[in-house]
Design an enzyme around this catalytic site. Sequence first.
Site, mmCIF file in Angstrom:
data_model
loop_
_atom_site.group_PDB
_atom_site.id
_atom_site.type_symbol
_atom_site.label_atom_id
_atom_site.label_comp_id
_atom_site.label_asym_id
_atom_site.label_seq_id
_atom_site.Cartn_x
_atom_site.Cartn_y
_atom_site.Cartn_z
ATOM 1 N N ILE A 12 9.867 8.419 -3.084
ATOM 2 C CA ILE A 12 9.593 7.104 -3.698
ATOM 3 C C ILE A 12 9.620 7.226 -5.217
ATOM 4 O O ILE A 12 10.124 6.334 -5.915
ATOM 5 C CB ILE A 12 8.241 6.542 -3.215
ATOM 6 C CG1 ILE A 12 8.268 6.290 -1.702
ATOM 7 C CG2 ILE A 12 7.906 5.235 -3.955
ATOM 8 C CD1 ILE A 12 6.931 5.850 -1.116
ATOM 9 N N ASP A 31 6.166 16.858 -11.980
ATOM 10 C CA ASP A 31 6.259 17.150 -10.547
ATOM 11 C C ASP A 31 6.206 18.662 -10.345
ATOM 12 O O ASP A 31 6.856 19.406 -11.081
ATOM 13 C CB ASP A 31 7.578 16.592 -9.983
ATOM 14 C CG ASP A 31 7.530 16.357 -8.480
ATOM 15 O OD1 ASP A 31 7.218 17.319 -7.747
ATOM 16 O OD2 ASP A 31 7.805 15.226 -8.046
ATOM 17 N N ASP A 57 1.777 21.002 -12.610
ATOM 18 C CA ASP A 57 0.781 20.667 -11.593
ATOM 19 C C ASP A 57 -0.287 19.755 -12.186
ATOM 20 O O ASP A 57 -0.797 20.030 -13.287
ATOM 21 C CB ASP A 57 0.158 21.986 -11.113
ATOM 22 C CG ASP A 57 -0.647 21.847 -9.835
ATOM 23 O OD1 ASP A 57 -1.290 20.797 -9.651
ATOM 24 O OD2 ASP A 57 -0.641 22.792 -9.031
ATOM 25 N N TYR A 146 -5.985 13.632 4.907
ATOM 26 C CA TYR A 146 -5.084 12.940 3.982
ATOM 27 C C TYR A 146 -5.621 11.542 3.671
ATOM 28 O O TYR A 146 -5.763 11.161 2.501
ATOM 29 C CB TYR A 146 -3.677 12.851 4.583
ATOM 30 C CG TYR A 146 -2.751 11.902 3.865
ATOM 31 C CD1 TYR A 146 -2.389 12.115 2.543
ATOM 32 C CD2 TYR A 146 -2.229 10.783 4.509
ATOM 33 C CE1 TYR A 146 -1.538 11.245 1.875
ATOM 34 C CE2 TYR A 146 -1.374 9.909 3.849
ATOM 35 C CZ TYR A 146 -1.038 10.136 2.542
ATOM 36 O OH TYR A 146 -0.200 9.264 1.880
ATOM 37 N N LYS A 150 -7.216 10.146 0.131
ATOM 38 C CA LYS A 150 -6.672 8.959 -0.549
ATOM 39 C C LYS A 150 -7.771 7.924 -0.801
ATOM 40 O O LYS A 150 -7.811 7.292 -1.864
ATOM 41 C CB LYS A 150 -5.535 8.345 0.285
ATOM 42 C CG LYS A 150 -4.207 9.059 0.125
ATOM 43 C CD LYS A 150 -3.681 8.963 -1.305
ATOM 44 C CE LYS A 150 -2.290 9.529 -1.466
ATOM 45 N NZ LYS A 150 -1.836 9.493 -2.865
ATOM 46 N N VAL A 189 9.930 8.767 10.001
ATOM 47 C CA VAL A 189 10.511 8.627 11.339
ATOM 48 C C VAL A 189 11.920 8.046 11.297
ATOM 49 O O VAL A 189 12.803 8.474 12.059
ATOM 50 C CB VAL A 189 9.568 7.792 12.255
ATOM 51 C CG1 VAL A 189 9.401 6.370 11.732
ATOM 52 C CG2 VAL A 189 10.072 7.781 13.688
ATOM 53 N N GLU A 274 -3.382 9.325 15.025
ATOM 54 C CA GLU A 274 -2.442 8.228 15.289
ATOM 55 C C GLU A 274 -3.105 6.865 15.099
ATOM 56 O O GLU A 274 -4.214 6.639 15.584
ATOM 57 C CB GLU A 274 -1.913 8.343 16.730
ATOM 58 C CG GLU A 274 -0.835 7.325 17.083
ATOM 59 C CD GLU A 274 0.469 7.623 16.370
ATOM 60 O OE1 GLU A 274 0.683 7.040 15.286
ATOM 61 O OE2 GLU A 274 1.256 8.425 16.886
#
Length: 315
Positions: A12, A31, A57, A146, A150, A189, A274
């Site tokens: 992105i 990056d 970093d 994760y 966030k 995916v 999930e």
Amino acid sequence: MNILVTGGAGFIGRWVVKRLLEDNHSVWILDDLSNGRRENIKEFLSNNNLKEFIHGDIKNRELLKDLFNNKFDICYHLGASINVQDSIDDPETTFNNDVIGTFNILEECRKHNTKVVFMSTCMVYDRADNEEGINEIHPIKPTSPYAGSKISGENMVLSYWHAYKLPTVVIRPFNTYGPFQKTGGEGGVVAIFIKRNLEGETLNIYGEGTQTRDLLYVEDCARFVVEAGYSYKVNGEIINAGLGRDITINDLAKLIAKDEKQIKHVPHIHPQSEIEKLLCDYSKAKKLLDWEPRFTLEEGIKNTERWIEENPDLM
């Protein structure tokens, strides 16, 4: 403006950089290339407005201190550990990058009054419980380190708005896909399915495949990210972006596969992480940024497939 993009060599990030350069800003990219790739930004290296690519970093405080002498107007903070499975297997790395790294960025932005656009994720949400979709006050449910990291980053970012009036915004794009996305284990995916289909391989679906995703084309996502930086109306806010349409993984596979016999269901690696239904309500982005998606899912898949066919070496 002078603009820093952390994670600017990522999937992105490179599209955000592209848009900022097209808008004639001076851009710096930071990056560590743990997820990003130099190839993603190769086409920008001759652009005079790309001032510097720093292989570094966000956990390096001295590097950040020197870098911020460039007096940035906006920092698009996309640099992060982004893999859900990796965060479950190794939560410490994700925490250090996504929480400590974000704190380091915030501290430099506070010193220089640099606006912060913090890239969060739809993975912080609990499942959608209606057909209107998930809005910004929908319940959160950190089902992975994760997502937890966030949410921690989001709260720190918003605290700097409330405590210091530092202009900040938290953005939560839904599942983004498109050209330059990896087609291996860390990829999305759509990219994985397209690559495997082109190679005549099976399309492996975790679990029953009834889980749904709201798939946002990357150019629509990048436009949303950039506009959030330009607008004062979203300061102190959390903003979603998505297509506003969800699709089951089973139906996505059928859309991409040449033959349904290619589709195979396999045991889920981390079923506890999930989210069964992800559907975006982007009405707040429409209201505050006049943003809405321009690409349909079918158009986006076609563009992505064309790019993967034309760039086999970048996979």
